[in-house]
Design a protein around this motif. Structure first.
Motif, short mmCIF file in Angstrom:
data_model
loop_
_atom_site.label_atom_id
_atom_site.label_comp_id
_atom_site.label_asym_id
_atom_site.label_seq_id
_atom_site.Cartn_x
_atom_site.Cartn_y
_atom_site.Cartn_z
N ASN A 368 -2.79 24.90 -15.36
CA ASN A 368 -2.94 26.12 -16.16
C ASN A 368 -2.54 27.32 -15.30
O ASN A 368 -3.38 28.13 -14.89
CB ASN A 368 -4.38 26.25 -16.67
N ASP A 371 -3.35 31.25 -15.91
CA ASP A 371 -4.23 31.22 -17.09
C ASP A 371 -3.42 31.31 -18.39
O ASP A 371 -3.75 32.08 -19.31
CB ASP A 371 -5.26 32.35 -17.03
N GLY A 689 -8.59 28.00 -27.33
CA GLY A 689 -9.76 28.44 -26.60
C GLY A 689 -11.04 28.36 -27.40
O GLY A 689 -12.09 28.85 -26.96
N ASN A 692 -13.53 24.43 -24.64
CA ASN A 692 -13.08 24.46 -23.25
C ASN A 692 -12.90 23.02 -22.78
O ASN A 692 -13.88 22.27 -22.69
CB ASN A 692 -14.14 25.16 -22.39
N TYR A 738 -11.43 26.19 -18.26
CA TYR A 738 -11.19 27.62 -18.45
C TYR A 738 -12.24 28.47 -17.73
O TYR A 738 -12.16 29.69 -17.75
CB TYR A 738 -11.20 27.97 -19.94
#
Length: 864
Positions: A368, A371, A689, A692, A738
């Motif tokens: 990721n 982000d 999102g 998670n 996340y």
């Protein structure tokens, strides 16, 4: 002890006493029944499709049922993620809940027939799952059916699953679980019937046996399946040292052993361990194989007559089998605590919610960068890749029929809005492997996406269709279900019509794939017409299921497909192979208006699985010869990256894929496995999102086959995280989030332990990020150095959910077996010396965590 505690203890003792009495009653009833049987009747009852004995009131019963990740092969059922995806959850309570749901649905279907009545294949309560073989090599196509490469992870998930299947009443199980395949069975698929696994005593005790022991000793599994292969020269279903001595004597197993299908016949036919079926059957029976999946045990009457088998040995096996049938209530009579379970429990709202939860927990975030995920609102998304919109990559193998599956494409459209999601297939899974024709290439006469389907109640298209509808794609699983209400599941015909829109000029292959029943005499017929001319006409023999065509341009072509369903065949797919240049040009057009690209790549059950008839580059009979992403998909990713748009890769597969290029160039990577009926919803939620991702890898992702020992070698040196000395692409236990977590304050119940003692180890876990999330807390042990010692070994795990800023103390209890090791002779011992335990979000050196040392004094030898 308090008064309430005393009452609870007394009640438990009374319940146990009742359980023992009822178990004895089942055994006594079985003994009395077997005593009345003739030799001919006894022989017939030792085969999986046991016939009725009317004079004794015994109904016919087929012992064969499947429930790997849902009640399988018997119509509609909740389809959970494939087993490897369940393992990626690292959540034992989830596995128990899934096992419970599977056995409840199996009970519902059993009850529809009724106790005391004949139950055909896939209608019974003896479920041949879970597959707990160690996934020692990613080339094995059936690794997807397992819980991964580690004995501890596999064992604890398997124990939970077995308990879920069987329920909490050992005197009357809801169903009986059958861990398989005992033992050292993990490929290669070609030649599996004659394969001889050479395994050292150390590796047998250290790697191949622990999960089976756990399911028997801790899980109380009521059955076990012996495997096709031989072990050090002895076919497993004739291996008395393991089936009688280790399993029954050392582990105290009280259930029955069933062979893998035709494995008893393999003893003579492929292993050449015995000269004929009569002696092969006798050897398997003497060794402790009670039930033959197949008909080699039909030779047992001859075995008895020849004196190579004693009739008393048949009686011993039958006693185990009929005790199980009485415990299940399958023969009728007595109170049935499960009689209330009905059809409403099949794919119930509760089970559908569980399938979604399982899919969510199976997701593993591998990369990721900056982000990139979760995706910010309002993006226009281009969805590409061969796994974006196919049913088979949701359901995997050994599955039921999902009522309302959601593909990734459908899930993304629902979550982000259909107007913000464009789609291009882009490539096949592998060169030469047809894939379902995508919706972008199908149009009805009215211009709607898909084909017009006319569904008839007969198989010659007479009269008026029972139903007409538009089918977006022709990719259906109709195993023992009707395609629509009002139709007979065993007798119908469908005619689809519309247009085929090729994305460009070039050479195409059109194909019709029918999932054939492997044990029936008749098969469905199909006919495919293009521009009014027949291009495929198949009467059910699969000889002409592909047609090569050349299209000079992208002009639409009239298309008609007819399916005549008259057998137990299980579904139909309209497939193609399109020119690479045309598909990539379509991808370019799709990317132009997009803000980000989501590529669904990986494998499919068409290329990895059990004994597949496939021989294309990178694949061999269901196994793989290469770990890399197949070349057509690699080209697709490179084309997408060339657009300059952010690239998110979603890997859908049953095994590890070496995503080296994607790791270097993609912005984010999410592993989704074969995620079951709710997979598309779960993936979309993770990308948005809404959830998670918190799963962890249950297998090592190697960079290349060159990192691995020979596939046929069963030596564990150089395999799995415990013995691999190289640098993997992604290590076992790896996964991102996340949010991020912090560990502190490790403590031990004692810094010095006597051999044979128990140790508690604890650490403080805190969610140090801004999002709620799940952390998979993993405990690894380093043992004193020795020639056989692994790098480190998993000894415990817990999946923990924490809100932002929330903390929790995480505790692990380590038994003598947890801190033991195995010497060269295969003896499990607790050695004196200095130890170290690490608690963190992955392996030592790969993730945040804390470590603490302790010592063990003295030496202890553990029972097998």
């Amino acid at each position: 002890m308090t008064t309430a505690a005393a009452r609870t203890a007394l009640f438990a003792l009374l319940l146990a006493a009742v359980g023992v009495a009822q178990a004895q009653d089942a055994s006594a009833r079985a003994k009395a029944l077997v005593a009345q049987m003739t030799l001919t009747e006894k022989v017939a009852q030792l085969q999986n499709d046991a016939p009725a004995i009317p004079r004794l009131g015994v109904p016919a019963y087929d012992w064969w049922n499947e429930g790997l990740h849902g009640d399988a092969r018997n119509g509609h059922a909740t389809v959970f993620p494939q087993a490897i995806g369940l393992a990626a959850s690292w959540d034992a309570p989830l596995l128990e809940a899934v096992g419970t749901a599977i056995s409840v649905e199996a009970r519902a279907k059993f009850n529809a027939v009724g106790a005391g009545h004949a139950h055909a294949r896939y209608q019974g309560l003896t479920i041949w799952s879970p597959n707990i073989n160690i996934d020692r090599d990613p080339r094995w196509g059936r690794g997807q059916e397992t819980y991964g490469e580690d004995p501890t992870l596999t064992g604890r998930l398997a124990v939970a699953f077995v308990r879920g299947i069987q329920g909490d009443d050992p005197r009357h199980p809801r169903a009986i679980a059958t861990p398989k395949h005992f033992v050292a069975h993990s490929g290669p698929e070609p030649g599996r019937d004659s394969f001889d696994a050479k395994v050292t005593p150390h590796d047998l005790e250290d790697s191949y046996l622990p999960a089976f022991r756990a399911t028997v000793v801790e899980g109380g599994a009521g059955s076990l399946m012996c495997s096709y292969n031989a072990l050090n020269g002895v076919p497993m279903c004739a291996n008395a040292a393991l089936l009688n001595t280790r399993l029954r004597k050392d582990w105290g197993f009280k259930g029955y052993v069933v062979s893998d299908c035709d494995a008893v016949g393999d003893i003579a036919a492929f292993h050449h361990y015995k000269p004929d079926d009569a002696q092969a059957a006798a050897a398997a029976l003497r060794a402790g194989t009670d039930l033959d999946c197949g008909h080699t045990y039909a030779s047992l009457a001859k075995s008895v007559q020849q004196g190579v088998a004693a009739e008393s040995a048949l009686d011993t096996a039958l006693l185990r089998l009929f005790t199980a049938r009485y415990r299940l209530g399958e023969l009728g009579g007595g109170d049935d605590p499960y009689a209330h379970i009905g059809a409403s429990e099949i794919d119930s709202p509760v089970h559908r919610a569980l399938a979604l939860r399982a899919a969510q927990e199976s997701l593993v975030l591998l990369k990721n960068a900056q982000d990139m995920l979760p995706l910010r609102p309002g993006l226009r998304l281009a969805v590409i890749g061969p796994d974006a919109d196919t049913l088979e990559t949701l359901e995997a193998n050994y599955h039921g029929t999902a009522r309302a599956s959601v593909t990734p494409l459908q899930g993304l459209r629902t979550r982000f809005g259909a107007d913000r999601v464009s789609y291009a297939q882009g490539a096949p899974v592998a060169a030469g492997v047809p894939i379902p024709v995508p919706e972008t290439a199908l149009r009805t006469a009215s211009g709607a996406v898909g084909l017009s389907g006319a569904y008839y109640a007969d198989t010659d298209f007479r009269g008026t269709p029972q139903l007409t509808r538009t089918d977006r794609v022709i990719d259906f699983d109709w195993d023992r279900v009707a395609p629509a209400a009002g139709l007979d599941a065993g007798h119908y015909a469908v005619r689809w019509s519309g247009e085929l829109l090729p994305p460009g000029s070039g050479d195409y292959v059109l194909a019709v794939h029918v999932d054939r029943c492997f044990d029936c005499e008749a098969h469905d017929a199909v006919r495919l017409y293009l521009d009014g001319k027949p291009v495929l006409v198949d009467a059910g023999d699969d000889k002409n299921m592909q047609a090569k065509l050349h299209f000079a341009d992208a002009r639409p072509h009239a298309l008609r497909l007819e399916l005549l369903h008259r057998s137990r065949d299980q579904g139909v797919r309209l497939q193609w192979l399109a020119p690479a240049a045309a598909q990539l040009a379509e991808v370019d057009r799709t990317l132009r208006a997009a803000d980000a690209v989501i590529a669904f790549v990986g494998l499919s059950p068409d290329v990895e699985g059990e004994a597949l008839k496939i021989d294309v580059p990178g694949f061999d009979g269901g196994d793989r010869t290469d770990l890399a992403l197949p070349a057509p998909q690699r080209a697709l990713l490179e084309r997408a990256a060339a657009s300059g748009k952010p690239l998110i890769v979603v890997l859908m597969s049953g095994g590890a894929v070496a995503l080296d290029w994607a790791q270097q160039h993609a912005d984010a990577i999410l592993a989704a496995w074969y995620p079951g009926q709710a997979g598309g919803t779960a993936i979309a939620q993770a990308l948005a999102g809404d959830i998670n991702p918190g799963g962890r890898l249950p297998v090592t992702f190697y960079r290349s086959v060159h990192d691995l020992p020979p596939f046929a070698s069963y030596a564990m040196v150089g395999r799995t995280y415990r013995y691999f000395r190289g640098t993997p692409l992604y290590p076992f236990g790896y996964g991102l989030s996340y949010t991020h977590f912090a560990y502190a304050a490790p403590t031990l119940s004692a810094s010095a332990l006597k051999a044979g003692g128990t140790l508690q180890v604890s650490a403080e876990l805190r969610n140090a990020g801004s999002r709620a999330g799940d952390e998979v807390v993993q405990a690894y042990l380093n043992v004193p150095p020795s020639p056989q010692a692994p790098r480190h070994v998993l000894v415990g795990f817990q999946r923990v959910h924490l809100a932002p800023g929330e903390s929790r103390r995480v505790d692990f209890i380590l038994s003598a077996r947890d801190v033991s090791s195995v010497d060269a002779a295969g003896t499990r011992v607790v050695e004196p010396g200095r130890y170290r335990v690490f608690i963190g979000g992955g392996q030592p050196g790969d993730a945040a965590g804390v470590a603490i040392p302790f010592t063990i004094d003295g030496r202890g030898v553990l029972a097998p």
